[in-house]
Design a protein around this motif. Structure first.
Motif, PDB file in Angstrom:
ATOM      1  N   GLU A 129      -4.162  10.419   0.491  1.00 48.33           N
ATOM      2  CA  GLU A 129      -4.885   9.056  -0.420  1.00 48.33           C
ATOM      3  C   GLU A 129      -3.837   7.938  -0.286  1.00 48.33           C
ATOM      4  O   GLU A 129      -2.634   8.111  -0.025  1.00 48.33           O
ATOM      5  N   SER A 130      -4.383   6.772  -0.153  1.00 49.47           N
ATOM      6  CA  SER A 130      -3.659   5.543  -0.359  1.00 49.47           C
ATOM      7  C   SER A 130      -4.081   4.645  -1.357  1.00 49.47           C
ATOM      8  O   SER A 130      -5.206   4.771  -1.803  1.00 49.47           O
ATOM      9  N   ARG A 131      -3.117   3.882  -1.862  1.00 53.41           N
ATOM     10  CA  ARG A 131      -3.637   2.783  -2.961  1.00 53.41           C
ATOM     11  C   ARG A 131      -2.860   1.514  -2.827  1.00 53.41           C
ATOM     12  O   ARG A 131      -1.692   1.485  -2.621  1.00 53.41           O
ATOM     13  N   ARG A 132      -3.577   0.435  -3.033  1.00 51.90           N
ATOM     14  CA  ARG A 132      -3.099  -0.766  -3.114  1.00 51.90           C
ATOM     15  C   ARG A 132      -2.318  -0.967  -4.511  1.00 51.90           C
ATOM     16  O   ARG A 132      -3.125  -0.960  -5.432  1.00 51.90           O
TER      17      ARG A 132
ATOM     18  N   LEU B 113      -0.797  10.328  -6.224  1.00 55.21           N
ATOM     19  CA  LEU B 113      -1.712  10.582  -5.161  1.00 55.21           C
ATOM     20  C   LEU B 113      -1.981  11.867  -4.686  1.00 55.21           C
ATOM     21  O   LEU B 113      -1.135  12.398  -4.241  1.00 55.21           O
TER      22      LEU B 113
ATOM     23  N   THR C 189       0.887  -1.125   0.166  1.00 52.22           N
ATOM     24  CA  THR C 189       0.235  -0.001  -0.101  1.00 52.22           C
ATOM     25  C   THR C 189       1.099   1.125   0.017  1.00 52.22           C
ATOM     26  O   THR C 189       1.802   1.400   0.605  1.00 52.22           O
TER      27      THR C 189
END
Ligand code: BGC
Length: 744
Positions: free
Chosen positions: A696-699, A692, A653
């Motif tokens: 914000e987070s992103r997998r 991002l 992540t």
């Protein structure tokens, strides 16, 4: 109605037949038919490429007799069409010539130099830049561009490092493929596309001591693991041609090297594109000392697999007799001619030989400028930002802009800028004044007029302006002329009185922001340590000014990453992160000043480093800061016990935990811990640039085929040996989480 439908159907069938036919069978049949009508001299003529800047009347004569296949360096569309008309209407078989040019990082609108494009770590952006360059070149009659240069370059002394995508195999492969796709598109031959030419095949980046044109010392294993893979990647991406290198490889100059050209490129890879010599390289076989005379050079080059002769006339001068005398088989000539004709079909020249009226006037358009600015801004690498000096905030009232690169419209474009227009260049000074002078007062005093300038007579004025300013921004670096082909340097420190300039500025006691604009990683340890913030911008092209100004004032967030290690000292060259461990990896490093006098040798230990400059780069490959913070979570692999045919899958992540929107480049490196041969300490296997918003987070899911962890064993067989591999996931080549996998 029925009639209309039938006609439409018939028309569509014809269309699809001719489209499919154009791409394969039909083209080969047309080539057969053409070749059956060509004389020996006309066939050899197709292999002849000449420089249109020299002896044009002679070239025109050759056009009439079919004695020339390609013309370089003519970029006036009307002149292109005039010459093409001679080829099409007056030559015996009406075969069009293909016009070629070095379109290396833009045509009129200049993008950052390729090293800067690599620093974006953004293939889509590089693709867009290549599309733009192709389109501008096409409008000038160019159908064949001599790029990308994908020579893995690990020596900053080499001037041509500027033209490369840096030190890494994967980065060169992916950026090279992006350029090829951008030039050729999925419909090569369509308007506004050009044929690509990957260069220089092969090993040119390994010239000894970084001295251009020098010999190389590359083992076959290094060739296969380091220097060849980018060429394989672009060949797989459909690259239409390959240019031979100037250097020798294990004693055989590239243009006469059947091992690389024939055994590997043609036979192992099944490559059916054209090979063209580098400029004059067939003639240089004599200087190299492997050809006695021009006749022998012609024989060696053609038989090794060099299809086209750039700029020597050696093929036209000697191949006809060599073939008549059966010293060279006609079949070798025919294969080369077939490939050249195929290139012309692929380029769409038989359908659209002329530049013609289908131009859209897009050269240097505002869209192109905006794109050049985007590429430039993503190419800037922030190396240092002590006390968050950058971006400049509201409290700043007066900014002093200084340094030899602050307002150097020619130099910021870098090498290979023949078609550029410096009047389009927006320099940092221009951009700071036009974009920010309403809010802050901009003072300007260059201090030095060009990078080698030794005249300090302006330093007095500089000192007084420095005392007035709240912040100082110094634009240092290299003039374009100090970089590129035949412009190698033994000393890659900042030239002229630039160090003294920094000394003076730092003594003013104001926050000092240094921007380095260069064609290579320069050594600037002192200058960097005296600066509060440092932005490294490889020569950033036409729109470098606004890109930098907006980063300085925080309108954009820097996201570039180093495509090369920045050395402490030129004596560390060649320097690259994917080095071998050695039997004695650097352990306790003592600095020169720590060494006791009259000490016995062993007090220093016995490990691999330089007493005076250590072993580490000042900044490692893959490094680059942002105005925000990113966290990468512990990687979570699906499985850590894998077979050689499996794919390693894991996820992380990525979180933007700071206070600004921004982009991070997540980098995946692999180490083969124990193998039958020594392996690099890390190799980049994948990267992804992710934008991002703050908070914000992103997998992110990664999938790496285990086969991509391969090596060449002692029998030169490509294998993945069983055992442990460490996978590192981070934001540079020296950081990150890691986990182990076991390959059965
Ligand atoms: C360079 C090539 C270039 C060619 C044609 C040579 O000197 O090495 O990279 O494509 O000239 O201009």
């Amino acid at each position: 109605m029925r009639y209309i439908l039938m006609t439409l159907l018939l028309f569509m069938t014809c269309l699809s037949v001719s489209f499919a036919g154009n791409r394969n069978g039909d083209v080969e049949a047309r080539i057969d038919s053409l070749m059956s009508r060509m004389t020996l001299e006309e066939k050899v003529g197709q292999l002849n490429q000449l420089d249109g800047r020299r002896n044009l009347p002679y070239i025109e004569q050759l056009l009439r007799t079919g004695g020339i296949g390609s013309i370089m360096n003519i970029t006036d569309p009307e002149e292109v069409d005039r010459l093409q008309k001679i080829a099409v209407e007056e030559s015996p078989n009406g075969i069009p010539v293909i016009f070629s040019r070095d379109v290396v990082h833009g045509f009129r609108t200049m993008l950052p130099i390729p090293l800067g494009m690599a620093a974006t770590f953004n293939e889509e952006l590089v693709y867009d830049g290549a599309r733009m360059a192709a389109s501008e070149a096409y409008e000038h009659g160019i159908r064949w561009a001599f790029a990308p240069m994908i020579d893995v370059s690990r020596d900053a002394r080499w001037g041509r490092i500027a033209e490369s995508f840096g030190e890494d195999v994967l980065l060169n492969s992916r950026m090279g493929a992006a350029v090829v796709r951008g030039y050729q598109t999925d419909s090569p031959g369509a308007p506004h596309t050009v044929m690509a030419c990957a260069k220089h095949f092969v090993g040119y980046g390994a010239v000894e001591g970084g001295r251009d044109y020098n010999t190389t010392n590359i083992t076959e294993r290094q060739l296969r693991e380091v220097y060849l893979p980018p060429f394989k990647a672009v060949a797989d991406a459909g690259c239409a041609s390959v240019m031979t290198a100037f250097n020798d490889i294990d004693g055989l100059p590239a243009s006469a090297n059947g091992f690389v050209l024939d055994s590997i490129l043609r036979k192992e890879w099944g490559y059916d594109g054209v090979t063209v010599s580098d400029y004059g390289a067939i003639g240089e076989l004599m200087k190299h000392g492997v050809a006695r005379d021009r006749e022998e050079a012609a024989r060696l080059a053609l038989l090794a697999g060099t299809d086209m002769d750039m700029a020597t006339k050696i093929y036209t001068g000697h191949l006809p007799d060599l073939i008549r005398e059966e010293i060279v088989p006609e079949s070798a000539l025919d294969s080369a001619v077939r490939r050249v004709l195929r290139l012309k079909f692929r380029a769409g020249l038989f359908d659209r030989p002329y530049v013609g009226p289908d131009l859209n006037g897009g050269v240097a358009s505002s869209e192109n400028m905006a794109l050049a600015e985007r590429v430039a801004s993503e190419s800037v690498v922030m190396l240092k930002n002590d006390g968050n000096v950058l971006p400049l905030g509201r409290a700043v009232r007066k900014v002093l802009v200084t340094g030899p690169l602050a307002d150097a419209p020619h130099d910021q474009l870098g090498t290979w800028t023949m078609d550029s227009d410096t009047s389009l260049t927006v320099t940092p000074l221009d951009a700071l004044i036009s974009g920010y002078a309403d809010d802050v007062e901009i003072l300007y005093e260059p201090g030095l007029l060009y990078s080698r300038d030794k005249d300090t007579s302006r330093f007095g004025a500089l000192r007084s302006k420095a005392s007035e300013a709240d912040v100082i921004i110094a634009f240092l670096g290299e003039e374009a002329i100090l970089t590129g082909e035949a412009h190698s340097l033994a000393d890659i420190s900042l030239k002229g009185m630039q160090s003294a300039l920094v000394e003076l500025l730092s003594s003013a006691g104001k926050p000092l922001v240094t921007v380095i604009m260069a064609g290579r990683p320069v050594t600037a340890v002192g200058e960097i340590s005296k600066s509060d913030a440092v932005l490294y911008s490889f020569h950033p092209g036409t729109m470098g000014g606004p890109a930098l100004a907006d980063i300085i004032f925080g309108k954009t967030n820097p996201s570039g990453k180093l495509p090369v290690s920045v050395p402490v000292h030129a004596g560390q060259s060649p320097l690259y992160y994917s080095q071998k461990s050695t039997g004695r990896p650097a352990a306790k490093i003592r600095s020169l000043d720590d060494i006791p006098r009259n000490a016995y040798q062993s007090v220093l230990g016995h490990s691999s480093y330089y007493l005076d400059v250590g072993v580490k780069p000042l900044y490692p490959f893959g490094y680059g800061l942002s105005y925000t913070e990113f966290d990468i979570s512990e990687p979570e692999p699906d499985d850590t016990l894998l077979s050689r045919s499996d794919t390693l899958r894991f996820s992380v992540t990525l979180t933007n935990s700071g206070h600004a929107d921004g982009a991070e480049v997540v980098q995946v490196y692999v180490r083969d811990v124990h193998a039958s041969l020594t392996r690099p300490v890390r190799e980049l296997k994948d990267f992804r640039k992710v934008f991002l918003k703050k908070g914000e987070s992103r997998r992110l899911q990664f999938s790496l085929p285990v086969s991509s962890f391969s090596m060449y064993d002692i029998n030169m067989k490509e294998v993945v040996e069983p055992g442990e591999f460490i996978v590192y996931v981070g934001n540079s080549s020296t950081s990150g989480h890691s986990f182990s996998i076991n390959v059965r």
